[in-house]
Design an enzyme around this catalytic site. Structure first.
Site, mmCIF file in Angstrom:
data_model
loop_
_atom_site.group_PDB
_atom_site.id
_atom_site.type_symbol
_atom_site.label_atom_id
_atom_site.label_comp_id
_atom_site.label_asym_id
_atom_site.label_seq_id
_atom_site.Cartn_x
_atom_site.Cartn_y
_atom_site.Cartn_z
ATOM 1 N N LYS A 114 48.626 -19.145 -8.252
ATOM 2 C CA LYS A 114 48.874 -20.538 -7.854
ATOM 3 C C LYS A 114 48.008 -21.450 -8.717
ATOM 4 O O LYS A 114 46.782 -21.265 -8.803
ATOM 5 C CB LYS A 114 48.524 -20.683 -6.372
HETATM 6 O O1 G3P Z 1 50.983 -25.171 1.599
HETATM 7 C C1 G3P Z 1 49.971 -26.113 1.381
HETATM 8 C C2 G3P Z 1 49.318 -26.386 2.673
HETATM 9 O O2 G3P Z 1 48.423 -25.380 3.026
HETATM 10 C C3 G3P Z 1 48.710 -27.712 2.810
HETATM 11 O O3 G3P Z 1 48.950 -28.060 4.122
HETATM 12 O O4 G3P Z 1 48.632 -29.275 6.188
HETATM 13 O O5 G3P Z 1 46.750 -29.056 4.524
HETATM 14 O O6 G3P Z 1 48.695 -30.521 4.033
HETATM 15 P P1 G3P Z 1 48.212 -29.301 4.740
#
Ligand code: G3P
Length: 218
Positions: free
Chosen positions: A87
């Protein structure tokens, strides 16, 4: 649409796998920190543990932000297990690194994508996956699901093979919205996946079936 789980928590990964619908896992440095996994060696061992649970792609993110560092780290991560997808953040050196990994046959997930232009660069570099962040765009009054749909259409128009992996999914409705715009993959928290099961008519119908069965069978 493929389901990935967006966590580094082994119990949750196992629970999603046991449900029989899990196609892969995505992690990021914040998710690894949430599990309290410290140090490069421990983190790498944790990625291997995740790969042993799932039979699918597991995204492991580089920490380096310079080209040489990303190449070194990405090659080390890819060597951990054949399921690892490297990634890489959507910055200039990241796009260059994705191009390098593509030529080496190492699969990549271009992360932190917030625009069609960024997704175009990721696809041109040969990324296996591109990760538009739905929830974080919604947080600033953007429209994350619309971005996913725009990227899907752009890739189909130009026949890019990069898969659209909708990320930063916060709830069950986001998953349904991703289905409607044709995302290839949704990476979700376990609760959002389990939320797909919920329907009051299912609960009421099952209760009635069991009551009627017991009326005649005791
Ligand atoms: O897939 C990316 C994710 O982990 C980010 O999620 O909720 O931190 O925006 P969030």
């Amino acid at each position: 649409m493929k389901f990935f789980i967006d966590t580094a928590n082994l119990e949750q990964i196992q629970e999603a796998y046991d449900l029989g619908v899990l196609d892969g896992v995505t992690t990021n440095p914040s998710l690894m920190a949430k599990e309290g996994i410290k140090g490069v060696q421990n983190q790498r061992e944790h990625y291997v543990k995740i790969c042993k649970i799932v039979d699918g792609d597991v995204s492991a993110e580089v920490i380096a932000t310079d080209y040489e560092g990303m190449i070194r780290e990405g090659e080390e991560l890819a060597a951990l297990d054949p399921h690892i997808v490297v990634k890489v953040p959507c910055i200039a050196d990241g796009i260059k690194a994705i191009k390098y990994f593509t030529e080496k046959g190492i699969r990549t997930n271009c992360t932190l994508v917030f625009s069609v232009g960024q997704a175009l660069l990721a696809a041109k570099a040969g990324a296996t996956y591109v990760s538009p962040f739905i929830g974080r765009l919604d947080d600033i009054c953007g429209n994350g699901v619309r971005l996913v749909g725009d990227i899907v259409r752009m890739y189909r128009t130009y026949d890019y093979k990069t898969q659209v992996l909708a990320a930063s999914i916060r709830n069950t409705k986001h998953i349904i919205d991703c289905v409607e715009v044709g995302a290839d993959v949704a990476t979700c928290p376990l609760g959002a996946i389990k939320g797909l099961l919920n329907h009051p008519l299912t609960d009421a119908g099952l209760k009635k079936f069991l009551e009627d069965y017991r009326k005649v069978n005791g």
